[in-house]
Design a protein around this motif. Structure first.
Motif, short mmCIF file in Angstrom:
data_model
loop_
_atom_site.label_atom_id
_atom_site.label_comp_id
_atom_site.label_asym_id
_atom_site.label_seq_id
_atom_site.Cartn_x
_atom_site.Cartn_y
_atom_site.Cartn_z
N CYS A 114 3.09 -2.14 -4.01
CA CYS A 114 3.88 -2.39 -5.23
C CYS A 114 3.10 -2.03 -6.49
O CYS A 114 3.68 -1.90 -7.56
N VAL B 62 2.68 -5.22 0.16
CA VAL B 62 2.54 -5.89 -1.14
C VAL B 62 1.63 -5.08 -2.06
O VAL B 62 1.91 -4.91 -3.25
N CYS B 63 0.54 -4.56 -1.52
CA CYS B 63 -0.37 -3.75 -2.34
C CYS B 63 0.28 -2.44 -2.79
O CYS B 63 -0.10 -1.88 -3.82
N LEU C 133 2.16 -6.42 6.15
CA LEU C 133 2.86 -7.01 5.00
C LEU C 133 1.96 -7.01 3.77
O LEU C 133 2.42 -6.75 2.65
N ALA C 134 0.66 -7.28 3.95
CA ALA C 134 -0.27 -7.21 2.83
C ALA C 134 -0.37 -5.79 2.29
O ALA C 134 -0.46 -5.58 1.07
N ILE D 5 6.86 1.28 1.26
CA ILE D 5 7.79 0.20 1.56
C ILE D 5 8.69 0.59 2.73
O ILE D 5 8.93 -0.20 3.64
#
Length: 179
Positions: A39, A36-37, A32-33, A49
């Motif tokens: 993005c 997020v990165c 999940l990290a 994604i």
């Protein structure tokens, strides 16, 4: 293959139930990290994604198939279904380890200055060096869990066969049934 080297506990302290859950949840957090990165990247946003979400779904399905209980307290998936989900998870993560190793090689080829040019590059590098050992260890532990579940499944089938032999065959209440 020598199965005696397979561990009986996770990290030499936790049993398989808690240990596999902790490892897979830790893997989900690191993935999940990574999502997020992603993005912060332009062209790779949709790729990361999409693939990251597929891997998160595979992690959740693995946890569901191994540890979810039905209302009566029995596991919701039997060994044959668990075997399929473990195999799918293992194949997906072989592909993931290869892709992450290529990404790590790319970072190492660019050098340390490229990682610090944009701070998110350094964070992604840290995620890469964190997730690769966790993936490899979790795959190793899941292989050991698979072997354990396989032996338990075989023992349950053989044990059920002994119970059926003790029952009278063509009898009803101990009397022979005439056909």
């Amino acid at each position: 293959m020598c199965y005696k080297i397979l561990p009986e506990k996770v990290c030499f302290c936790c049993n398989f139930d808690i240990g596999v859950q902790v490892l897979v949840i830790l893997l989900m957090v690191v993935r999940l990290a990574g999502i997020v990165c992603s993005c912060f990247y332009g062209p790779y946003l949709y790729l990361v994604i999409t693939l990251g979400s597929v891997y998160l779904a595979a992690d959740f399905l693995l946890l569901y198939s191994l540890f979810w209980k039905s209302d009566d307290g029995k596991p919701s998936c039997d060994f044959t279904n668990q075997k399929v989900w473990i195999l799918i998870w293992q194949v997906c993560n072989v592909v993931a380890v290869l892709g992450l190793a290529v990404a790590l090689g790319w970072y190492l080829w660019l050098g340390f200055w490229a990682m610090l040019h944009v701070p998110v590059h350094f964070v992604v590098f840290l995620i890469l060096i964190t997730i690769i050992p966790i993936l490899i260890y979790t795959s190793f532990i899941l292989f050991a869990l698979y072997r354990y579940l396989k032996e338990a499944y075989i023992d349950s089938i053989l044990g059920r066969g002994e119970e059926e032999e003790n029952e009278p065959g063509l009898t009803s209440g101990g009397r022979r049934i005439s056909v």
